[in-house]
Design an enzyme around this catalytic site. Structure first.
Site, PDB file in Angstrom:
ATOM      1  N   ASP A 152       0.818  -1.206   0.000  1.00 17.80           N
ATOM      2  CA  ASP A 152       0.000   0.000   0.000  1.00 17.80           C
ATOM      3  C   ASP A 152       0.860   1.267   0.000  1.00 17.80           C
ATOM      4  O   ASP A 152       2.003   1.255   0.446  1.00 17.80           O
ATOM      5  CB  ASP A 152      -0.917   0.030   1.229  1.00 17.80           C
ATOM      6  CG  ASP A 152      -1.898  -1.129   1.248  1.00 17.80           C
ATOM      7  OD1 ASP A 152      -2.250  -1.619   0.162  1.00 17.80           O
ATOM      8  OD2 ASP A 152      -2.303  -1.544   2.352  1.00 17.80           O
ATOM      9  N   LYS A 153       0.261   2.346  -0.455  1.00 15.15           N
ATOM     10  CA  LYS A 153       0.936   3.652  -0.511  1.00 15.15           C
ATOM     11  C   LYS A 153       1.612   3.995   0.824  1.00 15.15           C
ATOM     12  O   LYS A 153       2.769   4.399   0.858  1.00 15.15           O
ATOM     13  CB  LYS A 153      -0.103   4.721  -0.882  1.00 15.15           C
ATOM     14  CG  LYS A 153       0.427   6.137  -0.862  1.00 15.15           C
ATOM     15  CD  LYS A 153      -0.715   7.141  -0.969  1.00 15.15           C
ATOM     16  CE  LYS A 153      -0.190   8.533  -0.678  1.00 15.15           C
ATOM     17  NZ  LYS A 153      -1.243   9.439  -0.214  1.00 15.15           N
TER      18      LYS A 153
END
Length: 300
Positions: A137-138
């Site tokens: 994820d970011k």
């Protein structure tokens, strides 16, 4: 080619933007609201606004606009390359960096940086994801394997599928976990109440996470997690499910807990068999500075 969506509504009720975002899982509510604004949505042959209340049997027609073509450009973004040879690379992704371009993030991604720093990348995934074998994820930091050719990509993807690669994460979670270790075996799929979230649901895909307690604090626990499967948001969903959500998680955790930018989750250890030599390589990345400083404060 323009796409047209035709829907016959059953007994749904409520605003049309909400109903359509539940019906059309591949499109966001903001996207649907934009279509309504642009008069691309017709109900029973007439254009309607977002606040239109649907009725049983409504016939909906949507003229979906042409998708925006994303262009990939190499960008000189600093990148920590932990290892690189002619077949594979391992990078330590910083928190806040998106892995590959999308409509919401057309540039500034890991892929844009890879294109600048590396001569070759595999082409097995679509044009937007060259070299990308798996994602984080970011707001998750840490190690990612990169395939520099299709031969390497096939080997690394197979290892992920057969669960022979090694992926260990370190996370800071809310609450004090009483037992030393455990296994979470709970299927994950798209949430029925919020399509942007994943959740433990009966008809979800199998998901298994192993965890081990590393350190306990007054209100938090530091854990090491090992993935057996790689579902979207798996660690974040599983830890919330057992009552110990990740600290700083804007989606699955309590709001505004510890200062930071997103969840305290770091992909610390990555291991895989080298596609060409057959040697098992293992890499470790230290915790980011913000993570380390937070732990120091908690120890005090």
């Amino acid at each position: 080619m323009k796409e047209q969506i035709d829907l016959q509504l059953g007994e749904q009720s409520g605003r049309i933007d909400k109903v359509l975002s539940q019906e059309l899982a591949d499109y966001s509510r903001s996207q649907i609201q934009q279509w309504l604004k642009d008069e691309r949505v017709m109900v029973n042959g007439t254009t309607v606004k977002a606040n239109y209340k649907v009725k049983t049997g409504d016939q909906v027609t949507i003229a979906v606009p042409e998708p925006t073509v994303l262009e990939l450009t190499p960008e000189n973004i600093p990148l920590e390359i932990v290892y690189e040879d002619e077949d594979v690379a391992v990078v330590n992704k910083p928190q806040g960096m998106v892995v590959h371009p999308s409509a919401g993030h057309p540039n500034g991604t890991l892929v844009n940086a890879l294109l600048f720093h590396m001569q070759n990348l595999s082409s097995i995934n679509d044009v937007i994801r060259p070299g990308i074998v798996h994602r984080i994820d970011k707001d998750t930091s840490g190690l990612l394997m990169i395939a520099k050719n299709d031969f390497a990509h096939e080997s690394l993807a197979k290892q992920l599928k057969e669960k022979t690669s090694l992926r260990k994460y370190v996370a800071l979670v809310h609450g004090v976990i009483p037992h030393e270790k455990g296994v979470i075996d709970a299927p994950i799929g798209r949430s029925k109440t919020d399509r942007k979230m994943q959740a433990v649901i009966e008809e979800g895909k199998p998901a298994v996470t192993h965890f081990q307690v590393l350190e306990r604090f007054a209100d938090f626990t530091l854990v090491e997690l090992q993935l057996e499967t790689g579902r979207t948001h798996q660690i974040r969903v599983h830890m919330k499910y057992i009552g110990y959500p990740l600290a700083g998680d804007p989606v699955y955790g309590p709001k505004k807990t510890l200062p930071g930018k997103g969840q305290f989750l770091h992909a610390q250890v990555l291991g895989f068999e080298h596609p060409r030599t057959g040697e098992f390589l293992t890499f470790t990345a230290p915790l980011p500075e913000v993570f380390q400083k937070t732990l120091e404060k908690l120890r005090k």
